[in-house]
Design a protein around this motif. Structure first.
Motif, PDB file in Angstrom:
ATOM      1  N   ASP A 138      85.870 -62.208 -82.842  1.00 28.05           N
ATOM      2  CA  ASP A 138      86.350 -60.832 -82.815  1.00 28.05           C
ATOM      3  C   ASP A 138      86.635 -60.283 -84.213  1.00 28.05           C
ATOM      4  OD1 ASP A 138      88.579 -62.548 -83.025  1.00 28.05           O
ATOM      5  OD2 ASP A 138      89.878 -61.202 -81.897  1.00 28.05           O
ATOM      6  N   LEU A 139      87.033 -61.113 -85.139  1.00 32.32           N
ATOM      7  CA  LEU A 139      87.293 -60.663 -86.506  1.00 32.32           C
ATOM      8  C   LEU A 139      85.999 -60.201 -87.177  1.00 32.32           C
ATOM      9  CD1 LEU A 139      89.479 -60.337 -88.686  1.00 32.32           C
ATOM     10  CD2 LEU A 139      88.923 -62.645 -89.438  1.00 32.32           C
ATOM     11  N   ILE A 140      84.939 -60.967 -86.982  1.00 32.25           N
ATOM     12  CA  ILE A 140      83.641 -60.601 -87.554  1.00 32.25           C
ATOM     13  C   ILE A 140      83.085 -59.364 -86.846  1.00 32.25           C
ATOM     14  CG2 ILE A 140      81.279 -61.371 -87.995  1.00 32.25           C
ATOM     15  CD1 ILE A 140      82.403 -64.260 -87.891  1.00 32.25           C
ATOM     16  N   ALA A 141      83.176 -59.354 -85.524  1.00 31.09           N
ATOM     17  CA  ALA A 141      82.673 -58.217 -84.755  1.00 31.09           C
ATOM     18  C   ALA A 141      83.390 -56.929 -85.143  1.00 31.09           C
ATOM     19  CB  ALA A 141      82.833 -58.487 -83.258  1.00 31.09           C
ATOM     20  N   GLU A 142      84.691 -57.022 -85.358  1.00 34.30           N
ATOM     21  CA  GLU A 142      85.463 -55.842 -85.758  1.00 34.30           C
ATOM     22  C   GLU A 142      84.949 -55.273 -87.076  1.00 34.30           C
ATOM     23  OE1 GLU A 142      90.130 -54.557 -86.533  1.00 34.30           O
ATOM     24  OE2 GLU A 142      89.619 -56.661 -86.267  1.00 34.30           O
ATOM     25  N   ALA A 143      84.660 -56.132 -88.043  1.00 32.91           N
ATOM     26  CA  ALA A 143      84.151 -55.670 -89.346  1.00 32.91           C
ATOM     27  C   ALA A 143      82.762 -55.047 -89.201  1.00 32.91           C
ATOM     28  CB  ALA A 143      84.112 -56.837 -90.332  1.00 32.91           C
ATOM     29  N   VAL A 144      81.910 -55.663 -88.377  1.00 28.61           N
ATOM     30  CA  VAL A 144      80.561 -55.122 -88.164  1.00 28.61           C
ATOM     31  C   VAL A 144      80.639 -53.754 -87.491  1.00 28.61           C
ATOM     32  CG1 VAL A 144      78.407 -55.470 -86.880  1.00 28.61           C
ATOM     33  CG2 VAL A 144      79.431 -57.379 -88.109  1.00 28.61           C
ATOM     34  N   ILE A 145      81.460 -53.635 -86.468  1.00 29.96           N
ATOM     35  CA  ILE A 145      81.596 -52.368 -85.747  1.00 29.96           C
ATOM     36  C   ILE A 145      82.204 -51.298 -86.643  1.00 29.96           C
ATOM     37  CG2 ILE A 145      82.809 -51.239 -83.830  1.00 29.96           C
ATOM     38  CD1 ILE A 145      82.316 -53.887 -82.241  1.00 29.96           C
ATOM     39  N   GLU A 146      83.172 -51.676 -87.455  1.00 27.22           N
ATOM     40  CA  GLU A 146      83.778 -50.714 -88.396  1.00 27.22           C
ATOM     41  C   GLU A 146      82.720 -50.171 -89.363  1.00 27.22           C
ATOM     42  OE1 GLU A 146      86.886 -50.950 -92.082  1.00 27.22           O
ATOM     43  OE2 GLU A 146      87.471 -51.985 -90.222  1.00 27.22           O
ATOM     44  N   HIS A 147      81.876 -51.064 -89.877  1.00 29.60           N
ATOM     45  CA  HIS A 147      80.803 -50.631 -90.785  1.00 29.60           C
ATOM     46  C   HIS A 147      79.806 -49.734 -90.057  1.00 29.60           C
ATOM     47  CE1 HIS A 147      77.847 -50.712 -93.981  1.00 29.60           C
ATOM     48  NE2 HIS A 147      76.945 -51.088 -93.080  1.00 29.60           N
ATOM     49  N   MET A 148      79.460 -50.102 -88.841  1.00 29.66           N
ATOM     50  CA  MET A 148      78.515 -49.296 -88.060  1.00 29.66           C
ATOM     51  C   MET A 148      79.075 -47.894 -87.820  1.00 29.66           C
ATOM     52  SD  MET A 148      77.290 -52.196 -85.339  1.00 29.66           S
ATOM     53  CE  MET A 148      76.701 -50.981 -84.203  1.00 29.66           C
ATOM     54  N   THR A 149      80.353 -47.824 -87.507  1.00 23.00           N
ATOM     55  CA  THR A 149      81.000 -46.538 -87.247  1.00 23.00           C
ATOM     56  C   THR A 149      81.006 -45.680 -88.512  1.00 23.00           C
ATOM     57  OG1 THR A 149      82.391 -47.590 -85.575  1.00 23.00           O
ATOM     58  CG2 THR A 149      83.122 -45.460 -86.397  1.00 23.00           C
ATOM     59  N   LYS A 150      81.355 -46.292 -89.650  1.00 21.63           N
ATOM     60  CA  LYS A 150      81.388 -45.561 -90.927  1.00 21.63           C
ATOM     61  C   LYS A 150      80.023 -45.015 -91.308  1.00 21.63           C
ATOM     62  CE  LYS A 150      85.101 -47.889 -93.428  1.00 21.63           C
ATOM     63  NZ  LYS A 150      85.391 -48.787 -94.563  1.00 21.63           N
ATOM     64  N   THR A 151      78.965 -45.752 -90.991  1.00 21.41           N
ATOM     65  CA  THR A 151      77.616 -45.333 -91.380  1.00 21.41           C
ATOM     66  C   THR A 151      76.928 -44.478 -90.314  1.00 21.41           C
ATOM     67  OG1 THR A 151      76.679 -47.432 -90.609  1.00 21.41           O
ATOM     68  CG2 THR A 151      77.296 -47.286 -92.946  1.00 21.41           C
ATOM     69  N   GLY A 152      77.643 -44.170 -89.223  1.00 24.38           N
ATOM     70  CA  GLY A 152      77.126 -43.254 -88.216  1.00 24.38           C
ATOM     71  C   GLY A 152      76.195 -43.857 -87.174  1.00 24.38           C
ATOM     72  N   MET A 153      76.151 -45.158 -87.055  1.00 27.15           N
ATOM     73  CA  MET A 153      75.295 -45.775 -86.029  1.00 27.15           C
ATOM     74  C   MET A 153      75.852 -45.486 -84.645  1.00 27.15           C
ATOM     75  SD  MET A 153      74.280 -49.484 -87.429  1.00 27.15           S
ATOM     76  CE  MET A 153      72.859 -49.689 -88.425  1.00 27.15           C
ATOM     77  N   LYS A 154      74.958 -45.131 -83.734  1.00 32.20           N
ATOM     78  CA  LYS A 154      75.363 -44.806 -82.364  1.00 32.20           C
ATOM     79  C   LYS A 154      74.751 -45.756 -81.338  1.00 32.20           C
ATOM     80  CE  LYS A 154      77.258 -40.702 -83.400  1.00 32.20           C
ATOM     81  NZ  LYS A 154      78.644 -40.723 -83.700  1.00 32.20           N
ATOM     82  N   THR A 155      73.647 -46.398 -81.702  1.00 34.36           N
ATOM     83  CA  THR A 155      72.941 -47.272 -80.770  1.00 34.36           C
ATOM     84  C   THR A 155      72.707 -48.623 -81.431  1.00 34.36           C
ATOM     85  OG1 THR A 155      71.789 -45.338 -79.898  1.00 34.36           O
ATOM     86  CG2 THR A 155      70.879 -47.494 -79.332  1.00 34.36           C
ATOM     87  N   ILE A 156      72.853 -49.680 -80.642  1.00 32.18           N
ATOM     88  CA  ILE A 156      72.633 -51.033 -81.176  1.00 32.18           C
ATOM     89  C   ILE A 156      71.965 -51.883 -80.109  1.00 32.18           C
ATOM     90  CG2 ILE A 156      74.935 -51.826 -80.497  1.00 32.18           C
ATOM     91  CD1 ILE A 156      74.874 -53.620 -83.007  1.00 32.18           C
ATOM     92  N   GLY A 157      71.130 -52.766 -80.563  1.00 32.92           N
ATOM     93  CA  GLY A 157      70.546 -53.774 -79.678  1.00 32.92           C
ATOM     94  C   GLY A 157      71.192 -55.110 -80.015  1.00 32.92           C
TER      95      GLY A 157
END
Length: 180
Positions: free
Chosen positions: A139-158
């Motif tokens: 969850d710590l790693i996932a949180e950082a990845v999701i935070e980065h995705m949110t900051k960069t405007g990603m809306k869709t992920i596979g």
């Protein structure tokens, strides 16, 4: 790893050696097979580990599980029954670590593991209380990845993951966090 458990692990390792002159620590690493890229450095690290802990001479017994959970179980049984180890380090993969859990708990032998899955320590129970993780939870790693995705405007992920306990736990953790 929970910092409050570190003194407990140190105490277990030190007192385990009081019953006899030496500490025996079993190490299971995937030094061959598909995860050897991670397992070889783990195996090679054994040479850097202390030769003495708490005034007790330490013997490290290193076994290769060939990147196979079945071999990891065979190895842990051998280390516990034949070598009578006081503690364990390893294995390289989450599936192997999960496969070893029953034997570690039954023998009440501390296991210091480097695998990432939080499934080894959460939820805490009688089996998992013998496992000490050195790496952060998923969850710590996932949180950082999701935070980065949110900051960069990603809306869709596979999601591409392994069909094993590590991949399943990642999917469970990441999916729940991504929904938020």
């Amino acid at each position: 790893m929970n910092r409050t458990r570190l003194p407990l692990l140190a105490a277990l390792l030190c007192t385990a050696g009081l019953a006899h002159a030496d500490l025996k620590i079993g190490v299971i690493a995937s030094s061959t097979g598909v995860t050897a890229v991670v397992g070889m450095p783990q195996k090679n690290t054994v040479a850097l580990l202390p030769a003495e802990i708490g005034g007790q001479k330490v013997e490290y017994i290193v076994l290769d599980d060939a990147s196979d959970p079945t071999n990891a179980v065979t190895n842990v049984k051998k280390l516990l029954s034949e070598h009578k180890v006081d503690a364990l380090i390893g294995p390289t993969t989450t599936p192997a670590a999960l496969a070893m859990l029953d034997f570690v708990a039954e023998s009440k032998t501390p296991l210091l593991t480097t695998v990432g899955s939080s499934a080894l320590v959460q939820p805490m129970d009688e089996k998992k209380k013998w496992v000490f993780k050195t790496t952060q939870n998923d969850d710590l790693i996932a949180e950082a990845v999701i935070e980065h995705m949110t900051k960069t405007g990603m809306k869709t992920i596979g999601f591409i993951g392994f069909n094993d306990p590590y991949g399943e736990n990642w999917f469970k953790v990441f999916s729940a966090m991504a929904e938020k």
